[in-house]
Design an enzyme around this catalytic site. Structure first.
Site, PDB file in Angstrom:
ATOM      1  N   CYS A 271      57.474  51.253  27.023  1.00 39.14           N
ATOM      2  CA  CYS A 271      58.238  52.491  27.216  1.00 39.14           C
ATOM      3  C   CYS A 271      58.351  53.357  25.961  1.00 39.14           C
ATOM      4  O   CYS A 271      57.820  54.466  25.923  1.00 39.14           O
ATOM      5  CB  CYS A 271      59.635  52.140  27.722  1.00 39.14           C
ATOM      6  SG  CYS A 271      59.600  51.284  29.301  1.00 39.14           S
TER       7      CYS A 271
HETATM    8  N1  LIG Z   1      58.800  47.089  31.579  1.00 44.13           N
HETATM    9  C1  LIG Z   1      59.935  47.716  31.369  1.00 44.13           C
HETATM   10  O1  LIG Z   1      60.794  47.206  30.669  1.00 44.13           O
HETATM   11  C2  LIG Z   1      60.223  49.062  32.012  1.00 44.13           C
HETATM   12  C3  LIG Z   1      61.515  49.573  31.920  1.00 44.13           C
HETATM   13  C4  LIG Z   1      61.812  50.775  32.521  1.00 44.13           C
HETATM   14  C5  LIG Z   1      60.799  51.477  33.170  1.00 44.13           C
HETATM   15  N2  LIG Z   1      59.527  50.981  33.227  1.00 44.13           N
HETATM   16  C6  LIG Z   1      58.526  51.755  33.955  1.00 44.13           C
HETATM   17  O2  LIG Z   1      58.286  51.137  35.211  1.00 44.13           O
HETATM   18  C7  LIG Z   1      56.927  51.299  35.599  1.00 44.13           C
HETATM   19  C8  LIG Z   1      56.300  49.945  35.871  1.00 44.13           C
HETATM   20  O3  LIG Z   1      56.279  49.216  34.680  1.00 44.13           O
HETATM   21  P1  LIG Z   1      56.119  47.646  34.623  1.00 44.13           P
HETATM   22  O4  LIG Z   1      56.526  47.264  33.254  1.00 44.13           O
HETATM   23  O5  LIG Z   1      56.783  46.997  35.775  1.00 44.13           O
HETATM   24  O6  LIG Z   1      54.526  47.517  34.799  1.00 44.13           O
HETATM   25  P2  LIG Z   1      53.708  46.167  35.006  1.00 44.13           P
HETATM   26  O7  LIG Z   1      52.364  46.416  34.442  1.00 44.13           O
HETATM   27  O8  LIG Z   1      54.495  44.993  34.550  1.00 44.13           O
HETATM   28  O9  LIG Z   1      53.594  46.016  36.583  1.00 44.13           O
HETATM   29  C9  LIG Z   1      52.984  46.923  37.404  1.00 44.13           C
HETATM   30  C10 LIG Z   1      52.393  46.186  38.600  1.00 44.13           C
HETATM   31  O10 LIG Z   1      51.889  47.193  39.475  1.00 44.13           O
HETATM   32  C11 LIG Z   1      50.639  46.748  39.999  1.00 44.13           C
HETATM   33  N3  LIG Z   1      49.920  47.946  40.415  1.00 44.13           N
HETATM   34  C12 LIG Z   1      49.348  48.888  39.641  1.00 44.13           C
HETATM   35  N4  LIG Z   1      48.852  49.882  40.395  1.00 44.13           N
HETATM   36  C13 LIG Z   1      49.107  49.560  41.682  1.00 44.13           C
HETATM   37  C14 LIG Z   1      48.839  50.187  42.903  1.00 44.13           C
HETATM   38  N5  LIG Z   1      48.217  51.363  42.970  1.00 44.13           N
HETATM   39  N6  LIG Z   1      49.251  49.566  44.027  1.00 44.13           N
HETATM   40  C15 LIG Z   1      49.883  48.389  43.982  1.00 44.13           C
HETATM   41  N7  LIG Z   1      50.177  47.738  42.839  1.00 44.13           N
HETATM   42  C16 LIG Z   1      49.791  48.323  41.702  1.00 44.13           C
HETATM   43  C17 LIG Z   1      50.000  45.963  38.875  1.00 44.13           C
HETATM   44  O11 LIG Z   1      49.039  45.053  39.357  1.00 44.13           O
HETATM   45  C18 LIG Z   1      51.228  45.281  38.243  1.00 44.13           C
HETATM   46  O12 LIG Z   1      51.445  43.994  38.797  1.00 44.13           O
HETATM   47  C19 LIG Z   1      56.256  52.063  34.472  1.00 44.13           C
HETATM   48  O13 LIG Z   1      56.280  53.415  34.762  1.00 44.13           O
HETATM   49  C20 LIG Z   1      57.166  51.789  33.299  1.00 44.13           C
HETATM   50  O14 LIG Z   1      57.098  52.822  32.340  1.00 44.13           O
HETATM   51  C21 LIG Z   1      59.228  49.775  32.676  1.00 44.13           C
END
Ligand SMILES: NC(=O)c1ccc[n+]([C@@H]2O[C@H](COP(=O)([O-])OP(=O)(O)OC[C@H]3O[C@@H](n4cnc5c(N)ncnc54)[C@H](O)[C@@H]3O)[C@@H](O)[C@H]2O)c1
Length: 469
Positions: A271
Site C-alpha cells: 500500500c
Molecule cells: N494487503 C493489505 O494490507 C491491504 C490493505 C488495504 C487495502 N489493500 C488493497 O486491497 C487490494 C487487494 O490486496 P491484497 O493485499 O489482498 O492482494 P493479494 O495479492 O494478497 O490478493 C489478491 C488475490 O486476488 C486474486 N486475483 C487477482 N485478480 C483476480 C481476478 N481478476 N479474479 C479473481 N481473483 C483475482 C489473486 O490471485 C490473489 O489471490 C489491493 O487493491 C490493495 O491495495 C491491501
C-alpha cells in the site's frame, strides 16, 4: 420474495468475494462468521487448492476457522466466476499494483469486473474494495457492468468501500475499524452500508465512490509523507551525530498535535509505497503536479542506499571492505512479525550488497525463501555460529522472535536500521541515524589531522620519482 435489504438484514443473503488474498480472505471469513453463505472466487487455482488444504494464503486468518467454514460449506471456493450467479452481494478485492513506470496497473480490476459482469443479475450489489484512483468505480467498473444492458441504480447497486486492514495489528482489525462507504447513488450507498454494518462496528457513509477512493489514498499518503519526514530527519541526525530515536521519543511526549512515525530502511508493503502513485497519476490528467508525493517518494526510495552506505562505513571502522565480507541480514519482510515481502526494502538492499561484492545471507522466520532482482536465497538457520562468523549483521526487520540481546553479545558488528537494540548495546552497533559518539569523535579527529598536515609535495619532486630518475 424478500428484498436484498431484508436478506442482508436477516443474513440469508449470499456474499461473493472476488480475490482471496490479504484483504479478500479475512473478509470472506468475517461474513461467514456472522452467518452469511459465502462464495469465494480466485482465478488462481493454486490459491484455491491451498485454501482447500486448510492453509490460509495470509497469516491474519486462523486456519481452524477457515477449515470449519469449508467443512460446513458456509464458505465455498471456486476458481471461476460462475457461482457469482447465486450471490446477492459481491465484494471485489483484487490487487492494484503499479507498472514499472509507476502507473496504475488496472488489469486485475478490469478482469474481475468483466468476470462479475458475466454473471451480473438484477438486484445484485457490487462493491469494489481495491485501493485505487478517484473515479475507478464510476469510470472503469460501472461501464463494464452496464455493458450488460443492466443500469446502476435501477437494476443493480454499485459502491466503493476501501479496505483499511493493517496486517498483524493486534488492536485494530476488520470489525473495529470504521468502514467508509460511497455509493454511486444514495440507495447503492445505503445497501453497501447495510452490508458492512453486519460485520463492522461503524460504517461511515460518504457522498460518492470518488470521496471514498480519495479518502483511502489520503490515509496512505499521510503515512508515506510522514515516514519520509522522519526518514529525512534521520539522515540529518546522522550527519549531526544525534540519535533520531531519542529525538522522536522526546517529541512523542507531547500529548497533542504530534503523531509518532518511525524511520527505517525504506517503505514497504502493497500500500504505502504504491498507492500515492495512483493519486499522482490521476492528478496529472488534471494538469496538477503532486509535489508532496514525488518528494516523499524521493526520500523514502533513497533509504536503501543509505543503509548500504551505513554497512560500508561500519565495515570500514573494522578496516574491512564490503567486497568479500559476510553480511547476515536479519528480516526480509517489510515489517515485523509478518511474511509479506512486497516492496520490502530488503528486496533492494540485498541485491545492492551482493552487487558490491558482499557474501549475503539472510534469516527471516516468516520468509523461507527470497528472490530479489536476480539474487535468490533461502532463509539460513540463525545459529550462534552464523551470527558470530558474520562480518556484519544487518537488522532490516524487527521481528519479535529475535533475541536481540543475544545477537548484540554474539555479533562482532551490527547495523541496526530498526532501533531493535538498546542505544547502549555497545560501540559495535551502528544505528540507522544514531552514529555512536566515538565514531564521530574518531572521524572528526581524522579529518582534523588530514587538514592540519602540510600540503603534500608536488608529484614531480616525490622521492620515489627522484630515485627512479
Ligand atoms: N494487503 C493489505 O494490507 C491491504 C490493505 C488495504 C487495502 N489493500 C488493497 O486491497 C487490494 C487487494 O490486496 P491484497 O493485499 O489482498 O492482494 P493479494 O495479492 O494478497 O490478493 C489478491 C488475490 O486476488 C486474486 N486475483 C487477482 N485478480 C483476480 C481476478 N481478476 N479474479 C479473481 N481473483 C483475482 C489473486 O490471485 C490473489 O489471490 C489491493 O487493491 C490493495 O491495495 C491491501
Amino acid at each position: 420474495m424478500k428484498t436484498l435489504a431484508e436478506r442482508i438484514g436477516d443474513r440469508s443473503a449470499t456474499v461473493g468475494v472476488v480475490g482471496l488474498g490479504y484483504v479478500g480472505l479475512p473478509l470472506a471469513v468475517c461474513f461467514a462468521d456472522v452467518g452469511f453463505d459465502v462464495v469465494g472466487i480466485d482465478y488462481s487455482s493454486e490459491a484455491i487448492a491451498q485454501l482447500h488444504s486448510g492453509e490460509p494464503t495470509t497469516g491474519d486468518i486462523d486456519p481452524a476457522a477457515l477449515t470449519a467454514h469449508l467443512k460446513a460449506e458456509s464458505i465455498r471456493l471456486y476458481d471461476s466466476y460462475e457461482p457469482l450467479e447465486t450471490a446477492d452481494a459481491i465484494c471485489i478485492c483484487v490487487p492494484t499494483p503499479v507498472t514499472e513506470h509507476r502507473e496504475p496497473d488496472m488489469s486485475y480490476v478490469r478482469s474481475a469486473a468483466h468476470g462479475v459482469a458475466e454473471y451480473l443479475g438484477r438486484g445484485q450489489l457490487v462493491v469494489l474494495e481495491s485501493t485505487t484512483f478517484p473515479g475507478t468505480t464510476d469510470e472503469l467498473v460501472r461501464p463494464i457492468l452496464e455493458a450488460t444492458g443492466l443500469r446502476v441504480g435501477r437494476d443493480f447497486a454499485l459502491a466503493y468501500s476501501p479496505e483499511r486492514v493493517d496486517p498483524n495489528n493486534q488492536r485494530f482489525g476488520l470489525q473495529n475499524t470504521p468502514k467508509v462507504v460511497g455509493g454511486v447513488t444514495a440507495k447503492c450507498g445505503d445497501l453497501a452500508a447495510l452490508l458492512y454494518s453486519q460485520i463492522v462496528t461503524e460504517v461511515v457513509p460518504v457522498s460518492s465512490p470518488r470521496v471514498a477512493e480519495t479518502a483511502k489514498l489520503l490515509e496512505n499518503l499521510f503515512r508515506h509523507v510522514n515516514i519520509a519526514l522522519v526518514n529525512e530527519l534521520a539522515l540529518l541526525c546522522d550527519r549531526m551525530g544525534l540519535d533520531v530515536w531519542e529525538v522522536i521519543d522526546a517529541a512523542s511526549t507531547k500529548p497533542f498535535g504530534f503523531m509518532r512515525f518511525e524511520p527505517g530502511p525504506g517503505v514497504g508493503g502493497h500500500c504505502v509505497p504504491v498507492d500515492p502513485f495512483y493519486l499522482a497519476w490521476k492528478a496529472r490528467s488534471y494538469g496538477f503536479h503532486t509535489r508532496f508525493i514525488e518528494l516523499a517518494s524521493d526520500v523514502n526510495t533513497s533509504m536503501p542506499r543509505h543503509v548500504v552506505q551505513k554497512v560500508i562505513e561500519a565495515l570500514n571502522s573494522r578496516a574491512k571492505s564490503l567486497r568479500g565480507s559476510q553480511v547476515l541480514v536479519l528480516g526480509a519482510a517489510y515489517k515485523g512479525d509478518i511474511a509479506d515481502t512486497r516492496e520490502s526494502p530488503a528486496l533492494r538492499i540485498i541485491p545492492m550488497l551482493h552487487e558490491l561484492g558482499a557474501h549475503v545471507s539472510y534469516n527471516d522466520p516468516h520468509v523461507p525463501s527470497l528472490s530479489a532482482n536476480g539474487w535468490t536465497g533461502r532463509s539460513e538457520a540463525l545459529t550462534d555460529a552464523a551470527v558470530q562468523t558474520a562480518d556484519c549483521v544487518l537488522i532490516l526487520t524487527k521481528h519479535s522472535s529475535y533475541d536481540y540481546e543475544r545477537i548484540a553479545v554474539l555479533a562482532s558488528l551490527i547495523v541496526d536500521t530498526r532501533n531493535a537494540l538498546r542505544p547502549d548495546a555497545g560501540c559495535h552497533v551502528f544505528r540507522l541515524a544514531a552514529q555512536p559518539a566515538h565514531v564521530h569523535a574518531e572521524a572528526a579527529a581524522a579529518i582534523y589531522e588530514r587538514h592540519s598536515r602540510p600540503p603534500s609535495q608536488p608529484r614531480a619532486t616525490r622521492p620515489v620519482l627522484a630515485a627512479e630518475a
